[in-house]
Design an enzyme around this catalytic site. Structure first.
Site, PDB file in Angstrom:
ATOM      1  N   LYS A  58       0.802  -1.234   0.000  1.00  0.00           N
ATOM      2  CA  LYS A  58       0.000   0.000   0.000  1.00  0.00           C
ATOM      3  C   LYS A  58       0.838   1.289   0.000  1.00  0.00           C
ATOM      4  O   LYS A  58       0.415   2.304  -0.537  1.00  0.00           O
ATOM      5  CB  LYS A  58      -0.940   0.013   1.209  1.00  0.00           C
ATOM      6  CG  LYS A  58      -2.114  -0.942   1.070  1.00  0.00           C
ATOM      7  CD  LYS A  58      -3.054  -0.796   2.246  1.00  0.00           C
ATOM      8  CE  LYS A  58      -4.218  -1.745   2.138  1.00  0.00           C
ATOM      9  NZ  LYS A  58      -5.161  -1.636   3.239  1.00  0.00           N
ATOM     10  N   ASP A 109     -10.022   3.100   2.286  1.00  0.00           N
ATOM     11  CA  ASP A 109     -10.127   2.504   3.630  1.00  0.00           C
ATOM     12  C   ASP A 109     -10.719   3.501   4.630  1.00  0.00           C
ATOM     13  O   ASP A 109     -11.484   3.117   5.522  1.00  0.00           O
ATOM     14  CB  ASP A 109      -8.753   2.049   4.139  1.00  0.00           C
ATOM     15  CG  ASP A 109      -8.307   0.729   3.524  1.00  0.00           C
ATOM     16  OD1 ASP A 109      -9.172  -0.063   3.119  1.00  0.00           O
ATOM     17  OD2 ASP A 109      -7.079   0.496   3.462  1.00  0.00           O
TER      18      ASP A 109
HETATM   19  N1  LIG Z   1     -11.357  -4.398   7.565  1.00  0.00           N
HETATM   20  C1  LIG Z   1     -10.611  -3.937   6.593  1.00  0.00           C
HETATM   21  O1  LIG Z   1     -11.098  -3.592   5.498  1.00  0.00           O
HETATM   22  C2  LIG Z   1      -9.141  -3.759   6.809  1.00  0.00           C
HETATM   23  C3  LIG Z   1      -8.386  -2.977   5.915  1.00  0.00           C
HETATM   24  C4  LIG Z   1      -7.022  -2.848   6.153  1.00  0.00           C
HETATM   25  C5  LIG Z   1      -6.442  -3.489   7.233  1.00  0.00           C
HETATM   26  N2  LIG Z   1      -7.221  -4.220   8.091  1.00  0.00           N
HETATM   27  C6  LIG Z   1      -6.639  -4.865   9.288  1.00  0.00           C
HETATM   28  O2  LIG Z   1      -5.655  -4.045   9.839  1.00  0.00           O
HETATM   29  C7  LIG Z   1      -4.523  -4.814  10.216  1.00  0.00           C
HETATM   30  C8  LIG Z   1      -3.278  -3.961  10.076  1.00  0.00           C
HETATM   31  O3  LIG Z   1      -3.038  -3.716   8.700  1.00  0.00           O
HETATM   32  P1  LIG Z   1      -2.019  -2.590   8.233  1.00  0.00           P
HETATM   33  O4  LIG Z   1      -2.148  -2.490   6.764  1.00  0.00           O
HETATM   34  O5  LIG Z   1      -2.170  -1.364   9.038  1.00  0.00           O
HETATM   35  O6  LIG Z   1      -0.599  -3.270   8.604  1.00  0.00           O
HETATM   36  P2  LIG Z   1       0.774  -2.527   8.837  1.00  0.00           P
HETATM   37  O7  LIG Z   1       0.860  -1.301   8.005  1.00  0.00           O
HETATM   38  O8  LIG Z   1       1.809  -3.583   8.710  1.00  0.00           O
HETATM   39  O9  LIG Z   1       0.724  -2.037  10.382  1.00  0.00           O
HETATM   40  C9  LIG Z   1       0.661  -2.954  11.412  1.00  0.00           C
HETATM   41  C10 LIG Z   1       0.515  -2.206  12.731  1.00  0.00           C
HETATM   42  O10 LIG Z   1       0.283  -3.177  13.747  1.00  0.00           O
HETATM   43  C11 LIG Z   1       1.297  -3.093  14.739  1.00  0.00           C
HETATM   44  N3  LIG Z   1       1.621  -4.449  15.180  1.00  0.00           N
HETATM   45  C12 LIG Z   1       1.967  -5.506  14.399  1.00  0.00           C
HETATM   46  N4  LIG Z   1       2.175  -6.593  15.161  1.00  0.00           N
HETATM   47  C13 LIG Z   1       1.970  -6.210  16.445  1.00  0.00           C
HETATM   48  C14 LIG Z   1       2.046  -6.898  17.684  1.00  0.00           C
HETATM   49  N5  LIG Z   1       2.354  -8.192  17.749  1.00  0.00           N
HETATM   50  N6  LIG Z   1       1.764  -6.207  18.808  1.00  0.00           N
HETATM   51  C15 LIG Z   1       1.419  -4.901  18.751  1.00  0.00           C
HETATM   52  N7  LIG Z   1       1.350  -4.195  17.596  1.00  0.00           N
HETATM   53  C16 LIG Z   1       1.617  -4.851  16.458  1.00  0.00           C
HETATM   54  C17 LIG Z   1       2.464  -2.422  14.076  1.00  0.00           C
HETATM   55  O11 LIG Z   1       3.224  -1.790  15.085  1.00  0.00           O
HETATM   56  P3  LIG Z   1       4.772  -1.393  14.872  1.00  0.00           P
HETATM   57  O12 LIG Z   1       4.765  -0.052  14.201  1.00  0.00           O
HETATM   58  O13 LIG Z   1       5.299  -1.340  16.258  1.00  0.00           O
HETATM   59  O14 LIG Z   1       5.383  -2.479  14.038  1.00  0.00           O
HETATM   60  C18 LIG Z   1       1.742  -1.435  13.156  1.00  0.00           C
HETATM   61  O15 LIG Z   1       1.335  -0.307  13.853  1.00  0.00           O
HETATM   62  C19 LIG Z   1      -4.551  -6.022   9.265  1.00  0.00           C
HETATM   63  O16 LIG Z   1      -4.028  -7.131   9.904  1.00  0.00           O
HETATM   64  C20 LIG Z   1      -6.019  -6.193   8.936  1.00  0.00           C
HETATM   65  O17 LIG Z   1      -6.579  -7.187   9.759  1.00  0.00           O
HETATM   66  C21 LIG Z   1      -8.542  -4.371   7.890  1.00  0.00           C
END
Ligand SMILES: NC(=O)c1ccc[n+]([C@@H]2O[C@H](COP(=O)([O-])OP(=O)(O)OC[C@H]3O[C@@H](n4cnc5c(N)ncnc54)[C@H](OP(=O)(O)O)[C@@H]3O)[C@@H](O)[C@H]2O)c1
Length: 282
Positions: free
Chosen positions: A71, A107
């Site tokens: 993204k 989103d």
């Molecule tokens: N419903 C929907 O349409 C939709 C759309 C998009 C995403 N999502 C959900 O959002 C989630 C995140 O997606 P993203 O695109 O934002 O991913 P991303 O850009 O990789 O960001 C992940 C975030 O989660 C944190 N994180 C990861 N593992 C962690 C852990 N074990 N403990 C605490 N914090 C943790 C990371 O913190 P750090 O900065 O410390 O690494 C970062 O802030 C996805 O898994 C998905 O389920 C849903």
């Protein structure tokens, strides 16, 4: 719908991508509305995004969705960004417009439309757990909806700070604070908010766990989890047991998709019909 020489092509790039529910909901809606489009999933290696965007352009795709982990990286390959995509710093939808690749982020509006079916965001204090792509979209959606204050809690403090400063820049009227993800200070910040949003992958199928200790939650808080598989994460189950109202992220998935559908086809889809298709598939 029969695939013919006139069928128009859209799809999704990600790595991995085989878990995506988007082909199911888009293809069902194309068929329901009699639109000659097809939506497929393309697994694109992170090193090959430029080739993928160029390939889709020359093959005449109408556009495509972008999912994890592309993204942010896809932005460098695009000719133009919507204001929303600029503020969020990430793109989940691309449309080719007269040969130019234009990036959008649906989103933010997808999340906002979904949560506002249940609770209004105007004037609320909202805590977002996470500071990645989903958190950025939720934060922008919340600010656009008139939230009074945002609290960003993230495992890496610097990422929370970067997002917090960006939000202060784009939305100076919203009170924005941030914190690491542990300790009394974070707990009190969480407790100061009425709406709590999990925007981390913690709790996804196969991973389990809660992004914050659930005993930080207070009865009456509204807890939204952006995760939709499983339908009830451990976090939502524990929040419900503590007297919180809860909602998962399936409606966000559907509504971000509906917005992309409209951008590509110019036709407004029915998000409820799309949601029924996804639920039936799960
Ligand atoms: N419903 C929907 O349409 C939709 C759309 C998009 C995403 N999502 C959900 O959002 C989630 C995140 O997606 P993203 O695109 O934002 O991913 P991303 O850009 O990789 O960001 C992940 C975030 O989660 C944190 N994180 C990861 N593992 C962690 C852990 N074990 N403990 C605490 N914090 C943790 C990371 O913190 P750090 O900065 O410390 O690494 C970062 O802030 C996805 O898994 C998905 O389920 C849903």
């Amino acid at each position: 719908m029969k695939i013919t020489a006139h069928t128009r092509m859209v799809g999704i790039i990600g790595y991995p991508v085989r878990h995506s529910l988007s082909p199911v909901m888009h293809n069902a809606e194309f068929a329901r509305l009699g639109l000659n489009y097809v939506y497929v999933a393309w697994e694109v290696h992170p090193g090959e995004i430029p080739e993928a965007v160029k390939g889709l352009r020359v093959l005449g795709a109408v556009g495509f969705n972008v999912t994890v982990p592309h993204k942010q990286a896809v932005v460098a390959e695009l000719d133009e960004l919507s204001e929303e995509a600029k503020a969020i710093g990430a793109v989940n939808t691309v449309r080719f417009e007269n040969g130019r690749a234009v990036g959008y982020n649906t989103d933010a509006s997808g999340w906002r439309e979904d949560i506002e079916r249940t609770i209004s965001l105007a004037g609320e204090r909202i805590c977002i757990i996470g500071a990645g792509g989903a958190a950025r979209a939720v934060a922008v959606g919340a600010c656009q909806a008139g939230a009074a204050a945002l609290v960003i809690c993230n495992r890496r403090f610097e990422t929370a700070e970067t997002l917090g400063e960006l939000l202060r820049h784009y939305f100076p009227s919203v009170e924005v604070t941030w914190s690491g993800l542990c300790g009394d200070h974070c707990r009190e910040l969480v407790r100061s908010c009425h709406i709590i949003v999990n925007a981390t992958p913690v709790g996804m199928t196969g991973k389990g766990g809660c992004p914050i200790p659930s005993d930080w939650l207070l009865p009456g808080q509204f807890v939204y989890d952006t995760i939709y598989t499983p339908a009830e994460t451990q976090f939502l189950a524990e929040a419900k047991a503590r007297g919180c109202r809860v909602q998962n992220g399936l409606g966000m998935l559907v509504r971000q998709g509906a917005k992309a559908f409209e951008l590509w086809t110019g036709v407004k889809p029915d998000p409820d019909a799309m949601e029924r298709e996804v639920r039936a598939f799960l």
